[in-house]
Design a protein around this motif. Structure first.
Motif, mmCIF file in Angstrom:
data_model
loop_
_atom_site.group_PDB
_atom_site.id
_atom_site.type_symbol
_atom_site.label_atom_id
_atom_site.label_comp_id
_atom_site.label_asym_id
_atom_site.label_seq_id
_atom_site.Cartn_x
_atom_site.Cartn_y
_atom_site.Cartn_z
ATOM 1 N N SER A 73 0.638 -1.286 -0.133
ATOM 2 C CA SER A 73 -0.097 -0.185 0.001
ATOM 3 C C SER A 73 0.927 1.278 -0.053
ATOM 4 O O SER A 73 0.607 2.319 -0.530
ATOM 5 C CB SER A 73 -0.979 -0.185 1.259
ATOM 6 O OG SER A 73 -1.809 -1.168 1.212
ATOM 7 N N ALA A 76 2.431 1.723 -3.337
ATOM 8 C CA ALA A 76 1.307 2.071 -4.385
ATOM 9 C C ALA A 76 0.927 3.589 -4.347
ATOM 10 O O ALA A 76 0.778 4.386 -5.272
ATOM 11 C CB ALA A 76 0.067 1.136 -4.409
ATOM 12 N N SER A 77 0.865 4.002 -3.001
ATOM 13 C CA SER A 77 0.252 5.219 -2.633
ATOM 14 C C SER A 77 1.594 6.410 -2.960
ATOM 15 O O SER A 77 1.301 7.377 -3.731
ATOM 16 C CB SER A 77 0.074 5.290 -1.048
ATOM 17 O OG SER A 77 -0.839 4.538 -0.770
ATOM 18 N N ALA A 79 3.462 6.012 -5.579
ATOM 19 C CA ALA A 79 3.505 6.099 -7.051
ATOM 20 C C ALA A 79 2.154 6.761 -7.582
ATOM 21 O O ALA A 79 1.703 6.711 -8.610
ATOM 22 C CB ALA A 79 3.615 4.638 -7.543
ATOM 23 N N GLY A 80 1.048 7.190 -6.618
ATOM 24 C CA GLY A 80 0.050 7.489 -7.045
ATOM 25 C C GLY A 80 -1.194 6.697 -7.127
ATOM 26 O O GLY A 80 -2.036 7.139 -7.893
ATOM 27 N N TYR A 81 -1.098 5.583 -6.830
ATOM 28 C CA TYR A 81 -2.218 4.440 -6.943
ATOM 29 C C TYR A 81 -2.752 4.327 -5.472
ATOM 30 O O TYR A 81 -2.687 2.992 -4.912
ATOM 31 C CB TYR A 81 -1.542 3.430 -7.545
ATOM 32 C CG TYR A 81 -1.176 3.636 -8.919
ATOM 33 C CD1 TYR A 81 -2.006 3.667 -10.012
ATOM 34 C CD2 TYR A 81 0.392 3.754 -9.416
ATOM 35 C CE1 TYR A 81 -1.472 4.041 -11.262
ATOM 36 C CE2 TYR A 81 0.750 3.886 -10.538
ATOM 37 C CZ TYR A 81 -0.142 4.231 -11.550
ATOM 38 O OH TYR A 81 0.310 4.397 -12.690
ATOM 39 N N TRP A 83 -5.643 3.986 -4.551
ATOM 40 C CA TRP A 83 -6.624 3.030 -4.605
ATOM 41 C C TRP A 83 -6.573 1.661 -4.607
ATOM 42 O O TRP A 83 -7.379 0.843 -4.037
ATOM 43 C CB TRP A 83 -7.556 3.290 -5.786
ATOM 44 C CG TRP A 83 -6.704 3.226 -7.059
ATOM 45 C CD1 TRP A 83 -6.173 4.321 -7.694
ATOM 46 C CD2 TRP A 83 -6.317 2.076 -7.888
ATOM 47 N NE1 TRP A 83 -5.529 3.887 -8.726
ATOM 48 C CE2 TRP A 83 -5.783 2.785 -8.730
ATOM 49 C CE3 TRP A 83 -6.723 0.843 -7.740
ATOM 50 C CZ2 TRP A 83 -5.085 1.889 -9.955
ATOM 51 C CZ3 TRP A 83 -6.325 0.094 -8.607
ATOM 52 C CH2 TRP A 83 -5.307 0.575 -9.630
ATOM 53 N N VAL A 84 -5.286 1.316 -4.656
ATOM 54 C CA VAL A 84 -4.749 -0.048 -4.537
ATOM 55 C C VAL A 84 -4.907 -0.750 -2.924
ATOM 56 O O VAL A 84 -5.509 -1.907 -2.967
ATOM 57 C CB VAL A 84 -3.178 -0.222 -4.886
ATOM 58 C CG1 VAL A 84 -2.695 -1.888 -4.459
ATOM 59 C CG2 VAL A 84 -3.117 -0.056 -6.636
ATOM 60 N N ARG A 85 -4.934 0.177 -2.086
ATOM 61 C CA ARG A 85 -5.085 -0.279 -0.741
ATOM 62 C C ARG A 85 -6.505 -0.914 -0.770
ATOM 63 O O ARG A 85 -6.571 -1.848 0.101
ATOM 64 C CB ARG A 85 -4.887 1.022 0.394
ATOM 65 C CG ARG A 85 -5.301 0.528 1.686
ATOM 66 C CD ARG A 85 -5.321 1.979 2.314
ATOM 67 N NE ARG A 85 -3.828 2.285 2.559
ATOM 68 C CZ ARG A 85 -3.275 3.473 2.237
ATOM 69 N NH1 ARG A 85 -3.949 4.083 1.383
ATOM 70 N NH2 ARG A 85 -2.036 3.650 2.557
#
Length: 234
Positions: A73, A76-77, A79-81, A83-85
């Protein structure tokens, strides 16, 4: 790094659940949830391992899956993602709820299981010929050991820093190639920043899986969806 820790933790807990399935096959000569409904009330310690495995799959705090969730998480955060969490949370809740529901049916006899002609059943043959009146220690202890390792993986003090350092070295492709092909020394890297544990998210996964499983056991319609999908359309 997060995917590696998650894979290790998931493999340990999943291995424990597979061994529990072997225990049920040995003791009750079946692994079908409908056949085993309420029959395993006497297997209290096995039920404990099964329940612990379900909560481990939900990402119980300090478990290997919880640590893996945190690292994935965070990456991903950054890297700007972000919502993956929430995809991870949804997958953990649904997976753990299915295991908890099966445990409530098998070990507690809770709820009702509808016998549907559209869902095929498969009879399993036990792999042993004797000793079906008890669960041998040689079957229970490995399951308990794998579960304990998976749940306590996050308590290893240097696990996160070691894995993050190895991942940083691997990402430095030029230095990595020079080390492998030319024997060059790998430059020292700064100690990666430790990722804080997302305790509220982990507790949310555990609570959500329990609530979802309870709704299925209570017959609120959630468990009818897989049966509807299993019936071929005409």
């Amino acid at each position: 790094a997060g995917a590696a820790i998650y894979t290790i933790g998931h493999g340990l807990i999943k291995g424990a659940l597979f061994l529990v399935a072997g225990i049920l096959l040995h003791r009750f000569e079946s692994i079908d949830e409908r056949d085993l409904h309420g029959k395993a009330r006497c297997a209290k310690w096995t039920a404990l391992v099964f329940s612990g495995g379900a909560l481990g799959l939900a990402g119980m705090p300090f478990s290997g899956l919880s640590l893996g969730h945190d690292l994935v998480s965070a990456a991903a955060s950054s890297a700007g993602y972000g919502w993956v969490r929430w995809i991870i949370v949804f997958a953990a809740v649904v997976t753990a709820a299915a295991v908890l529901r099966a445990g409530a049916h098998i070990f507690l006899g809770w709820g009702k299981i509808e016998q549907s002609d559209g869902v095929p059943t498969q009879k399993e043959k036990p792999e042993t010929q004797e000793g079906h009146q008890k669960i041998p220690a040689t079957m229970f202890l490995p399951a308990a050991g794998l579960l304990s390792a998976g749940l306590m993986l996050g308590f290893l003090p240097k696990l996160q820093s070691t894995v993050l350092t190895a991942a940083s070295r691997f990402e430095n492709s030029f230095a990595y190639l020079a080390h492998v092909l030319d024997g060059a020394l790998v430059p020292s890297l700064a100690t990666p920043q430790r990722v804080p544990s997302e305790m509220p998210i982990a507790l949310l996964c555990v609570l959500g899986s329990i609530v979802f499983a309870a709704s299925q056991v209570a017959g609120m319609g959630a468990r009818k969806m897989p049966q509807a999908l299993a019936v071929p359309s005409r």
